[in-house]
Design an enzyme around this catalytic site. Structure first.
Site, PDB file in Angstrom:
ATOM      1  N   LYS A 205       0.838  -1.197  -0.109  1.00  0.00           N
ATOM      2  CA  LYS A 205       0.021   0.005   0.033  1.00  0.00           C
ATOM      3  C   LYS A 205       0.991   1.200   0.157  1.00  0.00           C
ATOM      4  O   LYS A 205       0.490   2.230  -0.680  1.00  0.00           O
ATOM      5  CB  LYS A 205      -0.973   0.053   1.275  1.00  0.00           C
ATOM      6  CG  LYS A 205      -2.025   1.152   1.242  1.00  0.00           C
ATOM      7  CD  LYS A 205      -2.843   1.193   2.278  1.00  0.00           C
ATOM      8  CE  LYS A 205      -3.921   2.403   1.931  1.00  0.00           C
ATOM      9  NZ  LYS A 205      -4.969   2.324   3.026  1.00  0.00           N
ATOM     10  N   SER A 272      -6.049  10.371   1.024  1.00  0.00           N
ATOM     11  CA  SER A 272      -6.491  10.995   2.346  1.00  0.00           C
ATOM     12  C   SER A 272      -5.635  12.202   2.954  1.00  0.00           C
ATOM     13  O   SER A 272      -5.926  13.095   3.422  1.00  0.00           O
ATOM     14  CB  SER A 272      -6.519  10.072   3.490  1.00  0.00           C
ATOM     15  OG  SER A 272      -5.089   9.427   3.647  1.00  0.00           O
TER      16      SER A 272
END
Length: 328
Positions: A205, A272
């Protein structure tokens, strides 16, 4: 099993909502408007499959709750040292603490093996509040693929058709409590997997966050509107290659960067860290961007493309007053 989710933002609220909708005994540490909305109206999670509405116990006073078997911490990395003491108040002797964070986690070198074993990452835990106050032996790593957003207080939208949570202990040992957690989450539509190699999942990730996060900060755009430009795509591929080289030098398998890039290029979700910049919130510059470069320096992997883009993104955060330089 008593479970507390510490942090009622997009990711924490999503996880709490899934657990509560599955009738798991769950409590939630929240604050401000989010806390008030959950206490008054309950927690609503909007998914592709419908709404999940629940009324978990919600408070801003961790000390008022009984000791928990599992505490799931879904607070951004810059806030973790300040809440270490409050997390500690929720623990008994055998509690586990699952840290759902982006980037390199503070416990990264616990039970790592090799010459870097036990290395303390000062940027992420400057006063050792986490290392000494909670202890890396309690820590469980977690990587979430959920693309969630708080659309209004008490309401969270999960955009992904498929939502995943990968968890694992830093030492790789099996743990029946993590298996039990996965068995509670899976029927709710959040696919939970326990892995003996959680650092591989962290890097898989992180490669995408190194690219998507830094470029989103610079462009204020979703990656589908950025990675369709050949010049940017070329730099992104070089960044992914450098990130993968860091991971492999540390003994991790980050997966196929090309596959990750192809998925990132279709994403309409604003990263984010760029959402935090837009909202004026503290940004995860260290965990997501600068600490990976520190690790590259430790294992002597050259990262010219990452260094350039990350320095520009860091300067953008400095200029906005949302990042203050830390020391290694």
């Amino acid at each position: 099993m008593k479970i507390c989710v510490y942090g009622a933002g997009a990711v924490g609220g999503h996880i709490a909502g899934r657990l509560a909708a599955g009738r798991t005994q769950v409590s939630l540490i929240a604050r401000g408007e989010q806390l008030a909305a959950i206490q008054q109206h309950g927690l609503r999670v909007e998914t592709r499959d419908g709404e999940l509405i629940s009324r978990p116990v919600a408070t801003d006073r961790p000390g008022d709750l009984e000791p928990q078997d599992i505490v799931i911490v879904a607070v951004k990395a810059p806030a973790l040292p300040a809440i270490a003491e409050h997390i500690g108040s929720l623990l008994h002797r055998d509690s586990l603490v699952v840290f759902v964070n982006n980037g390199i986690p503070w416990w990264y070198f616990h039970a790592h093996g090799g010459p870097l074993d036990g290395t303390h990452l000062r940027r992420l835990d400057p006063e050792r509040a986490l290392w000494d106050g909670i202890g890396p032996h309690r820590a469980v790593g977690a990587v979430a693929y959920t693309a969630c957003t708080v659309v209004e207080p008490g309401v969270i939208r999960a955009a992904n058709p498929r939502n995943r949570l990968i968890v694992g202990r830093p030492d790789g040992r099996p743990d029946t409590r993590l298996d039990a957690l996965a068995s509670l989450l899976n029927p709710t539509g959040l696919e939970a997997t326990v892995t003996p190699r959680i650092r591989d999942a962290v890097w898989a990730k992180l490669l995408m966050n190194l690219i998507g996060g830094s470029l989103a900060v610079l462009t204020a755009s979703a990656m589908k509107d950025v990675l369709d430009k050949p010049a940017v795509t070329g730099t992104a591929k070089a960044m992914a290659s450098e990130g993968a080289a860091i991971a492999r030098a540390l003994g991790c398998d980050p997966g196929d960067p090309e596959e990750g890039l192809s998925k990132l290029a279709t994403s309409g979700h604003l990263q984010s860290i760029a959402q935090d910049l837009r909202a004026g919130r503290p940004m995860e510059i260290d965990a997501m961007l600068r600490v990976p470069l520190d690790l590259a320096d430790m294992v002597q992997v050259p990262t010219p493309n990452l260094e350039l883009v990350i320095e520009l993104a860091t300067q953008r955060a400095r200029a906005a007053g949302q990042y203050h330089d830390t020391s290694r």
